[in-house]
Motif scaffolding. Sequence first.
Motif, PDB file in Angstrom:
ATOM      1  N   MET A 109      86.681  17.902   4.031  1.00 44.50           N
ATOM      2  CA  MET A 109      85.449  17.124   3.902  1.00 44.50           C
ATOM      3  C   MET A 109      85.605  16.087   2.787  1.00 44.50           C
ATOM      4  O   MET A 109      85.213  16.316   1.640  1.00 44.50           O
ATOM      5  N   PRO A 110      86.155  14.936   3.146  1.00 45.61           N
ATOM      6  CA  PRO A 110      86.510  13.894   2.174  1.00 45.61           C
ATOM      7  C   PRO A 110      85.386  13.500   1.210  1.00 45.61           C
ATOM      8  O   PRO A 110      85.646  13.221   0.071  1.00 45.61           O
ATOM      9  N   ARG A 111      84.146  13.464   1.669  1.00 47.05           N
ATOM     10  CA  ARG A 111      83.083  13.049   0.751  1.00 47.05           C
ATOM     11  C   ARG A 111      82.190  14.216   0.342  1.00 47.05           C
ATOM     12  O   ARG A 111      81.042  14.014  -0.001  1.00 47.05           O
ATOM     13  N   GLY A 112      82.745  15.389   0.401  1.00 43.25           N
ATOM     14  CA  GLY A 112      81.934  16.571   0.136  1.00 43.25           C
ATOM     15  C   GLY A 112      82.101  17.174  -1.243  1.00 43.25           C
ATOM     16  O   GLY A 112      81.964  18.380  -1.413  1.00 43.25           O
ATOM     17  N   ALA A 113      82.347  16.343  -2.220  1.00 44.97           N
ATOM     18  CA  ALA A 113      82.569  16.859  -3.578  1.00 44.97           C
ATOM     19  C   ALA A 113      81.435  17.772  -4.030  1.00 44.97           C
ATOM     20  O   ALA A 113      81.663  18.841  -4.594  1.00 44.97           O
ATOM     21  N   ARG A 114      80.204  17.345  -3.764  1.00 42.70           N
ATOM     22  CA  ARG A 114      79.060  18.132  -4.229  1.00 42.70           C
ATOM     23  C   ARG A 114      78.990  19.480  -3.539  1.00 42.70           C
ATOM     24  O   ARG A 114      78.451  20.449  -4.077  1.00 42.70           O
ATOM     25  N   HIS A 115      79.513  19.544  -2.334  1.00 43.78           N
ATOM     26  CA  HIS A 115      79.456  20.796  -1.585  1.00 43.78           C
ATOM     27  C   HIS A 115      80.443  21.816  -2.122  1.00 43.78           C
ATOM     28  O   HIS A 115      80.261  23.008  -1.941  1.00 43.78           O
ATOM     29  N   VAL A 116      81.478  21.317  -2.764  1.00 46.21           N
ATOM     30  CA  VAL A 116      82.452  22.244  -3.343  1.00 46.21           C
ATOM     31  C   VAL A 116      81.796  23.059  -4.451  1.00 46.21           C
ATOM     32  O   VAL A 116      82.003  24.267  -4.555  1.00 46.21           O
ATOM     33  N   GLY A 117      80.984  22.388  -5.243  1.00 45.61           N
ATOM     34  CA  GLY A 117      80.281  23.085  -6.315  1.00 45.61           C
ATOM     35  C   GLY A 117      79.424  24.207  -5.782  1.00 45.61           C
ATOM     36  O   GLY A 117      79.419  25.318  -6.304  1.00 45.61           O
ATOM     37  N   ARG A 118      78.718  23.919  -4.711  1.00 44.71           N
ATOM     38  CA  ARG A 118      77.861  24.951  -4.122  1.00 44.71           C
ATOM     39  C   ARG A 118      78.697  26.086  -3.556  1.00 44.71           C
ATOM     40  O   ARG A 118      78.387  27.262  -3.725  1.00 44.71           O
ATOM     41  N   ALA A 119      79.787  25.699  -2.888  1.00 39.92           N
ATOM     42  CA  ALA A 119      80.664  26.727  -2.311  1.00 39.92           C
ATOM     43  C   ALA A 119      81.191  27.646  -3.409  1.00 39.92           C
ATOM     44  O   ALA A 119      81.249  28.864  -3.229  1.00 39.92           O
ATOM     45  N   LEU A 120      81.535  27.070  -4.543  1.00 39.54           N
ATOM     46  CA  LEU A 120      82.042  27.895  -5.645  1.00 39.54           C
ATOM     47  C   LEU A 120      80.936  28.778  -6.204  1.00 39.54           C
ATOM     48  O   LEU A 120      81.159  29.930  -6.552  1.00 39.54           O
ATOM     49  N   ARG A 121      79.734  28.219  -6.280  1.00 38.25           N
ATOM     50  CA  ARG A 121      78.617  29.004  -6.824  1.00 38.25           C
ATOM     51  C   ARG A 121      78.300  30.187  -5.915  1.00 38.25           C
ATOM     52  O   ARG A 121      77.993  31.275  -6.382  1.00 38.25           O
ATOM     53  N   LEU A 122      78.389  29.966  -4.602  1.00 39.98           N
ATOM     54  CA  LEU A 122      78.048  31.019  -3.651  1.00 39.98           C
ATOM     55  C   LEU A 122      79.221  31.930  -3.338  1.00 39.98           C
ATOM     56  O   LEU A 122      79.050  32.940  -2.653  1.00 39.98           O
ATOM     57  N   ALA A 123      80.395  31.565  -3.815  1.00 43.80           N
ATOM     58  CA  ALA A 123      81.600  32.323  -3.468  1.00 43.80           C
ATOM     59  C   ALA A 123      81.454  33.787  -3.834  1.00 43.80           C
ATOM     60  O   ALA A 123      80.980  34.126  -4.918  1.00 43.80           O
ATOM     61  N   ARG A 124      81.847  34.640  -2.930  1.00 46.99           N
ATOM     62  CA  ARG A 124      81.805  36.081  -3.174  1.00 46.99           C
ATOM     63  C   ARG A 124      83.140  36.524  -3.731  1.00 46.99           C
ATOM     64  O   ARG A 124      83.221  37.186  -4.749  1.00 46.99           O
ATOM     65  N   ALA A 125      84.202  36.161  -3.045  1.00 43.94           N
ATOM     66  CA  ALA A 125      85.544  36.561  -3.479  1.00 43.94           C
ATOM     67  C   ALA A 125      85.901  35.855  -4.789  1.00 43.94           C
ATOM     68  O   ALA A 125      85.522  34.718  -5.019  1.00 43.94           O
ATOM     69  N   PRO A 126      86.605  36.586  -5.643  1.00 41.88           N
ATOM     70  CA  PRO A 126      87.023  35.991  -6.915  1.00 41.88           C
ATOM     71  C   PRO A 126      88.052  34.889  -6.677  1.00 41.88           C
ATOM     72  O   PRO A 126      88.911  35.024  -5.828  1.00 41.88           O
ATOM     73  N   MET A 127      87.907  33.824  -7.428  1.00 46.05           N
ATOM     74  CA  MET A 127      88.868  32.734  -7.306  1.00 46.05           C
ATOM     75  C   MET A 127      88.883  31.947  -8.612  1.00 46.05           C
ATOM     76  O   MET A 127      87.922  32.005  -9.387  1.00 46.05           O
ATOM     77  N   PRO A 128      89.955  31.280  -8.877  1.00 42.42           N
ATOM     78  CA  PRO A 128      90.086  30.537 -10.143  1.00 42.42           C
ATOM     79  C   PRO A 128      89.222  29.285 -10.170  1.00 42.42           C
ATOM     80  O   PRO A 128      89.722  28.159 -10.179  1.00 42.42           O
ATOM     81  N   TRP A 129      87.911  29.466 -10.214  1.00 36.50           N
ATOM     82  CA  TRP A 129      86.952  28.370 -10.191  1.00 36.50           C
ATOM     83  C   TRP A 129      87.128  27.444 -11.394  1.00 36.50           C
ATOM     84  O   TRP A 129      86.775  26.274 -11.348  1.00 36.50           O
ATOM     85  N   HIS A 130      87.663  28.002 -12.482  1.00 35.50           N
ATOM     86  CA  HIS A 130      87.777  27.207 -13.709  1.00 35.50           C
ATOM     87  C   HIS A 130      88.785  26.084 -13.579  1.00 35.50           C
ATOM     88  O   HIS A 130      88.800  25.175 -14.395  1.00 35.50           O
TER      89      HIS A 130
END
Length: 124
Positions: free
Chosen positions: A47-68
């Motif tokens: 999703m080339p213009r979906g930068a803002r959606h990445v933030g939401r995806a990280l906020r809602l993420a259940r599985a642990p991931m290196p969000w930092h």
Amino acid sequence: MNASPRARAPEPTSTQAAFQARVGEVVRSIPPGRVASYGQVAALAGMPRGARHVGRALRLARAPMPWHRVITAAGRSAFPPGSVACREQLARLREEGVAVVSGRIDMRRFRWRPNLDEILWRLP
DNA sequence: GGTTTGACTCGTA
DNA sequence: CTACGAGCCAAAC
């Protein structure tokens, strides 16, 4: 069966789920000591213009991931300066050897550059 | 339905 | 260098 569709627990649509899953894959692909911008992750997730959606995806993420390891294109934490989340993010990055100067990271030095294989692997 | 919001980005001043 | 505004697009009101 569930007689009341409205009673169904809020589940992401297949599209959202797919995107969030891809974000997770991309973020987990970022090696320690490297960072990626939201826009970069969005593009790699399809999703080339979906930068803002990445933030939401990280906020809602259940599985642990290196969000930092996901920061703004300007090389800063997306969290408010001085906030707990911001300080934790920068602290984690420092632990991985990422130089943080005045709350800023030199993207030219620490930006993750996936090789062609890594990019192709997650194409549809 | 429309309007606002947000872990963003980019060009311009 | 910082500041501001337009663009972005799905979720939440």
